[in-house]
Design an enzyme around this catalytic site. Structure first.
Site, PDB file in Angstrom:
ATOM      1  N   LYS A  16       0.710  -1.113   0.187  1.00 33.20           N
ATOM      2  CA  LYS A  16       0.029   0.075   0.122  1.00 33.20           C
ATOM      3  C   LYS A  16       1.104   1.262   0.065  1.00 33.20           C
ATOM      4  O   LYS A  16       0.801   1.965  -0.683  1.00 33.20           O
ATOM      5  CB  LYS A  16      -0.876   0.002   1.306  1.00 33.20           C
ATOM      6  CG  LYS A  16      -1.833  -1.110   1.524  1.00 33.20           C
ATOM      7  CD  LYS A  16      -2.743  -1.053   2.554  1.00 33.20           C
ATOM      8  CE  LYS A  16      -2.169  -0.827   4.027  1.00 33.20           C
ATOM      9  NZ  LYS A  16      -1.316  -2.019   4.383  1.00 33.20           N
ATOM     10  N   ARG A  91      -9.060   1.243   9.456  1.00 33.11           N
ATOM     11  CA  ARG A  91      -8.486  -0.151   9.891  1.00 33.11           C
ATOM     12  C   ARG A  91      -9.416  -0.916  10.594  1.00 33.11           C
ATOM     13  O   ARG A  91      -9.208  -1.886  10.960  1.00 33.11           O
ATOM     14  CB  ARG A  91      -7.057  -0.294  10.481  1.00 33.11           C
ATOM     15  CG  ARG A  91      -5.858  -0.567   9.774  1.00 33.11           C
ATOM     16  CD  ARG A  91      -4.890  -0.653  10.607  1.00 33.11           C
ATOM     17  NE  ARG A  91      -3.466  -1.119  10.396  1.00 33.11           N
ATOM     18  CZ  ARG A  91      -2.600  -0.515   9.627  1.00 33.11           C
ATOM     19  NH1 ARG A  91      -2.631   0.571   8.997  1.00 33.11           N
ATOM     20  NH2 ARG A  91      -1.445  -1.125   9.389  1.00 33.11           N
ATOM     21  N   ARG A 130      11.857  -5.547   4.161  1.00 37.89           N
ATOM     22  CA  ARG A 130      11.598  -4.051   4.156  1.00 37.89           C
ATOM     23  C   ARG A 130      12.561  -3.033   4.871  1.00 37.89           C
ATOM     24  O   ARG A 130      12.668  -3.565   5.967  1.00 37.89           O
ATOM     25  CB  ARG A 130       9.953  -3.850   4.637  1.00 37.89           C
ATOM     26  CG  ARG A 130       9.670  -2.481   4.459  1.00 37.89           C
ATOM     27  CD  ARG A 130       8.198  -2.281   4.502  1.00 37.89           C
ATOM     28  NE  ARG A 130       7.389  -2.633   5.643  1.00 37.89           N
ATOM     29  CZ  ARG A 130       6.138  -2.705   5.811  1.00 37.89           C
ATOM     30  NH1 ARG A 130       5.438  -2.219   4.783  1.00 37.89           N
ATOM     31  NH2 ARG A 130       5.572  -3.138   6.964  1.00 37.89           N
ATOM     32  N   ARG A 163      11.834  -1.187  10.367  1.00 34.41           N
ATOM     33  CA  ARG A 163      11.009  -0.692  11.621  1.00 34.41           C
ATOM     34  C   ARG A 163      11.001  -1.932  12.496  1.00 34.41           C
ATOM     35  O   ARG A 163      11.055  -2.851  12.334  1.00 34.41           O
ATOM     36  CB  ARG A 163       9.563  -0.743  10.817  1.00 34.41           C
ATOM     37  CG  ARG A 163       9.464   0.556  10.086  1.00 34.41           C
ATOM     38  CD  ARG A 163       7.963   0.430   9.286  1.00 34.41           C
ATOM     39  NE  ARG A 163       6.942  -0.071   9.828  1.00 34.41           N
ATOM     40  CZ  ARG A 163       5.731  -0.125   9.230  1.00 34.41           C
ATOM     41  NH1 ARG A 163       5.456   0.307   8.149  1.00 34.41           N
ATOM     42  NH2 ARG A 163       4.725  -0.541  10.111  1.00 34.41           N
ATOM     43  N   ARG A 174       0.488  -8.488  13.899  1.00 34.69           N
ATOM     44  CA  ARG A 174      -0.027  -7.498  13.017  1.00 34.69           C
ATOM     45  C   ARG A 174      -0.994  -8.220  11.958  1.00 34.69           C
ATOM     46  O   ARG A 174      -2.061  -7.868  11.633  1.00 34.69           O
ATOM     47  CB  ARG A 174       1.056  -6.618  12.289  1.00 34.69           C
ATOM     48  CG  ARG A 174       1.497  -5.778  13.306  1.00 34.69           C
ATOM     49  CD  ARG A 174       3.155  -5.467  12.562  1.00 34.69           C
ATOM     50  NE  ARG A 174       2.902  -4.293  11.605  1.00 34.69           N
ATOM     51  CZ  ARG A 174       3.697  -4.200  10.545  1.00 34.69           C
ATOM     52  NH1 ARG A 174       4.803  -4.602  10.670  1.00 34.69           N
ATOM     53  NH2 ARG A 174       3.220  -3.368   9.510  1.00 34.69           N
TER      54      ARG A 174
HETATM   55  P1  AMP Z   1       1.528   0.737   9.323  1.00 33.23           P
HETATM   56  O1  AMP Z   1       2.513   1.356   9.020  1.00 33.23           O
HETATM   57  O2  AMP Z   1       0.265   0.984   8.475  1.00 33.23           O
HETATM   58  O3  AMP Z   1       1.784  -1.005   8.847  1.00 33.23           O
HETATM   59  O4  AMP Z   1       1.112   0.674  10.625  1.00 33.23           O
HETATM   60  C1  AMP Z   1       1.983   0.317  11.790  1.00 33.23           C
HETATM   61  C2  AMP Z   1       1.325   0.196  12.996  1.00 33.23           C
HETATM   62  O5  AMP Z   1       0.725   1.610  13.538  1.00 33.23           O
HETATM   63  C3  AMP Z   1       0.135  -0.851  13.155  1.00 33.23           C
HETATM   64  O6  AMP Z   1       0.652  -2.008  13.414  1.00 33.23           O
HETATM   65  C4  AMP Z   1      -0.543  -0.006  14.383  1.00 33.23           C
HETATM   66  O7  AMP Z   1      -0.036  -0.496  15.468  1.00 33.23           O
HETATM   67  C5  AMP Z   1      -0.508   1.286  14.132  1.00 33.23           C
HETATM   68  N1  AMP Z   1      -1.889   1.842  13.161  1.00 33.23           N
HETATM   69  C6  AMP Z   1      -1.537   2.439  11.952  1.00 33.23           C
HETATM   70  N2  AMP Z   1      -2.592   2.732  11.360  1.00 33.23           N
HETATM   71  C7  AMP Z   1      -3.757   2.327  12.090  1.00 33.23           C
HETATM   72  C8  AMP Z   1      -5.035   2.612  12.229  1.00 33.23           C
HETATM   73  N3  AMP Z   1      -5.602   2.968  11.312  1.00 33.23           N
HETATM   74  N4  AMP Z   1      -5.510   2.121  13.435  1.00 33.23           N
HETATM   75  C9  AMP Z   1      -4.866   1.786  14.650  1.00 33.23           C
HETATM   76  N5  AMP Z   1      -3.413   1.438  14.493  1.00 33.23           N
HETATM   77  C10 AMP Z   1      -2.823   2.001  13.551  1.00 33.23           C
END
Ligand code: AMP
Length: 222
Positions: A16, A91, A130, A163, A174
């Site tokens: 994404k 989400r 990544r 990360r 996740r």
């Molecule tokens: P991402 O970078 O999108 O993979 O997000 C990394 C982490 O940020 C996730 O595992 C969650 O802990 C938190 N996170 C990101 N977006 C959301 C969301 N929309 N709702 C809740 N937690 C989020």
């Protein structure tokens, strides 16, 4: 320039962020990544960051009320008519409901929700390789899309890092959060006639071509 408004849905590691970054360059859209927003808040140790860190670090979703407020405000802060990609938000169904109300108030409509699909084995391989630029958030993958010079961002020369939540022990949590809390959004957006599946298992260019075809199929932008 085409000012579409998109939501990118899909499991972690489905590409994404990579595709959103391409649309920033190709169409001038604004990428609104909830993950990037939360990482910034955590790094700066703001009130939101402190509340989010405990969830983020173990691969759990940050509570809806924390994320929804920040993301709807981010959409509201865009100049009128700006195209954007919501990457990683919403989400959960409650987040989608808050977004819907927020967008109605702002008189903004979503043109399409792209559902990035790929199997777990590939997700794990992709996340393992990544790397992210600590300065500009550009994404790389040691195996699939390496930087020209190992450990250095092509775009800004910043150092690349893995990360903290991309380590294997956190990735399982996740994926679990995705299945339990995010997957119901597929039906949510299907019912609204907005859902477009993307086969996210191929090379970056092939996925980008699918994304471009979906955008083209939306017709002239409002
Ligand atoms: P991402 O970078 O999108 O993979 O997000 C990394 C982490 O940020 C996730 O595992 C969650 O802990 C938190 N996170 C990101 N977006 C959301 C969301 N929309 N709702 C809740 N937690 C989020």
């Amino acid at each position: 320039m085409r000012q579409v408004r998109l939501i990118f849905l899909g499991p972690p590691g489905s590409g994404k962020g990579t595709q959103a970054q391409r649309l920033v360059v190709r169409l001038g859209l604004v990428q609104l990544s909830s993950g990037d927003v939360l990482r910034r808040e955590i790094q700066a140790a703001t009130e939101i960051g402190k509340q989010a860190a405990g969830y983020y670090n173990v691969g759990a979703l940050v509570p809806d009320d924390i994320v929804s407020g920040v993301m709807v405000a981010a959409v509201g802060a865009l100049p009128p008519g700006t195209g954007f990609v919501l990457d990683g938000f919403p989400r959960t169904v409650p987040q989608a409901e808050v977004l819907e109300r927020g967008l109605t108030a702002l008189q903004v409509t979503i043109d399409a929700v792209l559902d990035f699909r790929l199997d777990d084995a590939l997700i794990i391989r992709r996340i393992g390789g990544r790397r992210i630029c600590t300065r500009c958030n550009a994404l790389y993958n040691a195996e699939f899309s390496p930087p020209r010079q190992a450990g250095v961002c092509d775009r800004c020369g910043g150092p690349l890092t893995q990360r903290a939540d991309d380590v294997e022990s956190v990735v399982a949590a996740r994926l679990d959060a995705y299945r339990r809390q995010t997957a119901p959004l597929v039906e949510y957006y299907q019912r609204r006639g907005l859902l477009h599946p993307v086969d996210a298992g191929g090379p970056v260019d092939g996925v980008a071509a699918q994304v471009a075809a979906i955008i083209a199929s939306l017709g002239p932008a409002a």
